[in-house]
Design a protein around this motif. Structure first.
Motif, PDB file in Angstrom:
ATOM      1  N   VAL A  65      25.219 -43.071  44.392  1.00 50.03           N
ATOM      2  CA  VAL A  65      26.648 -43.310  44.569  1.00 50.03           C
ATOM      3  C   VAL A  65      26.860 -44.792  44.290  1.00 50.03           C
ATOM      4  CG1 VAL A  65      28.613 -43.245  46.149  1.00 50.03           C
ATOM      5  CG2 VAL A  65      26.789 -41.568  46.393  1.00 50.03           C
ATOM      6  N   HIS A 108      29.751 -32.410  45.391  1.00 52.43           N
ATOM      7  CA  HIS A 108      31.088 -32.862  45.752  1.00 52.43           C
ATOM      8  C   HIS A 108      31.258 -32.734  47.260  1.00 52.43           C
ATOM      9  CE1 HIS A 108      32.288 -32.898  41.504  1.00 52.43           C
ATOM     10  NE2 HIS A 108      31.441 -31.890  41.423  1.00 52.43           N
ATOM     11  N   GLY A 109      31.675 -33.829  47.879  1.00 49.28           N
ATOM     12  CA  GLY A 109      31.858 -33.860  49.326  1.00 49.28           C
ATOM     13  C   GLY A 109      33.320 -33.908  49.679  1.00 49.28           C
ATOM     14  N   THR A 149      25.981 -32.665  40.208  1.00 50.44           N
ATOM     15  CA  THR A 149      26.840 -33.430  41.103  1.00 50.44           C
ATOM     16  C   THR A 149      27.145 -32.609  42.343  1.00 50.44           C
ATOM     17  OG1 THR A 149      27.854 -34.514  39.187  1.00 50.44           O
ATOM     18  CG2 THR A 149      29.041 -34.667  41.280  1.00 50.44           C
ATOM     19  N   TYR A 185      23.312 -41.501  57.366  1.00 46.37           N
ATOM     20  CA  TYR A 185      23.195 -40.130  56.887  1.00 46.37           C
ATOM     21  C   TYR A 185      22.370 -39.240  57.815  1.00 46.37           C
ATOM     22  CZ  TYR A 185      22.668 -36.104  53.908  1.00 46.37           C
ATOM     23  OH  TYR A 185      22.695 -34.823  53.434  1.00 46.37           O
ATOM     24  N   GLN A 231      28.923 -31.352  54.824  1.00 51.09           N
ATOM     25  CA  GLN A 231      29.334 -32.478  53.986  1.00 51.09           C
ATOM     26  C   GLN A 231      29.362 -32.113  52.499  1.00 51.09           C
ATOM     27  OE1 GLN A 231      26.674 -32.432  56.041  1.00 51.09           O
ATOM     28  NE2 GLN A 231      24.926 -33.512  55.191  1.00 51.09           N
ATOM     29  N   GLY A 240      37.085 -35.148  50.292  1.00 51.52           N
ATOM     30  CA  GLY A 240      37.952 -36.016  49.499  1.00 51.52           C
ATOM     31  C   GLY A 240      37.491 -36.092  48.062  1.00 51.52           C
ATOM     32  N   PHE A 241      37.394 -37.312  47.566  1.00 53.52           N
ATOM     33  CA  PHE A 241      37.001 -37.525  46.173  1.00 53.52           C
ATOM     34  C   PHE A 241      35.534 -37.897  46.031  1.00 53.52           C
ATOM     35  CE2 PHE A 241      41.591 -38.371  46.236  1.00 53.52           C
ATOM     36  CZ  PHE A 241      41.992 -37.448  45.285  1.00 53.52           C
ATOM     37  N   LEU A 242      34.755 -37.770  47.091  1.00 55.29           N
ATOM     38  CA  LEU A 242      33.347 -38.141  47.046  1.00 55.29           C
ATOM     39  C   LEU A 242      32.582 -37.211  46.108  1.00 55.29           C
ATOM     40  CD1 LEU A 242      31.047 -39.921  48.138  1.00 55.29           C
ATOM     41  CD2 LEU A 242      30.717 -38.206  49.932  1.00 55.29           C
ATOM     42  N   ALA A 243      31.921 -37.788  45.130  1.00 58.06           N
ATOM     43  CA  ALA A 243      31.067 -37.046  44.197  1.00 58.06           C
ATOM     44  C   ALA A 243      29.767 -37.826  44.049  1.00 58.06           C
ATOM     45  CB  ALA A 243      31.747 -36.886  42.845  1.00 58.06           C
ATOM     46  N   VAL A 244      28.651 -37.137  44.279  1.00 55.45           N
ATOM     47  CA  VAL A 244      27.349 -37.777  44.277  1.00 55.45           C
ATOM     48  C   VAL A 244      26.493 -37.160  43.182  1.00 55.45           C
ATOM     49  CG1 VAL A 244      25.289 -38.223  45.657  1.00 55.45           C
ATOM     50  CG2 VAL A 244      27.528 -38.166  46.774  1.00 55.45           C
TER      51      VAL A 244
END
Length: 158
Positions: free
Chosen positions: A90, A63-64, A61, A126, A41, A66-70
């Motif tokens: 998030v 990055h997962g 950060t 999760y 992930q 697509g555009f997912l950034a945590v």
């Protein structure tokens, strides 16, 4: 009907045990450059030194897909005890994840674990993603490939 102002919070711990050497597993668990190798992930990590183990006070950060950034911060890290924690955020969702690596007793190998605290639906969603990632982390072949890649690139994991 009155809805609670805060979602129900829970804590769960996910563990995986395998043949990986505890020091090798720790280096992969605590060093951002290795995270995408064992955690599908995670695509990449920015904002922290990639080749050093995380340290208390650092933030960055993950990055997962697509555009997912945590965003994350590391409130605690201890290489001596093979423990570190991070707080990820998030949007309005805030999770605390405590991480650790323990040597197996009486046999070679290690157990890696993560204790996840946060809103019930997020924690329960999760945990199934964490389990196979931890299995990859503690596998001997994963530890060997990380050591080989560090040797080939001339870098040394902490």
């Amino acid at each position: 009907m009155v809805l609670p102002s805060r979602p129900l919070t829970t804590t769960t711990t996910v563990r995986a045990t395998g043949p990986g050497d505890p020091d090798d597993v720790w280096a992969r668990y605590a060093t951002p450059r290795h995270w995408a190798q064992w955690s599908p992930q995670i695509r990449r990590v920015t904002g922290v030194p990639l080749d050093d183990a995380v340290v208390a006070g650092s933030s960055g950060t993950v990055h997962g897909p697509g555009f997912l950034a945590v965003s994350f911060t590391v409130p605690q890290a201890d290489s001596r005890t093979h423990r570190w924690s991070w707080r990820v955020r998030v949007g309005l969702v805030d999770l605390l994840m405590d991480h650790g690596v323990d040597p197996r007793v009486g046999t070679p190998g290690s157990t890696a674990w993560v204790r996840i605290t946060g809103p019930l639906p997020i924690v329960l969603s999760y945990a199934p993603l964490a389990r196979p990632a931890l299995r990859r982390l503690v596998s001997a072949s994963a530890s060997a490939s990380a050591s080989a890649s560090a040797s080939a690139s001339g870098t040394v994991s902490p």
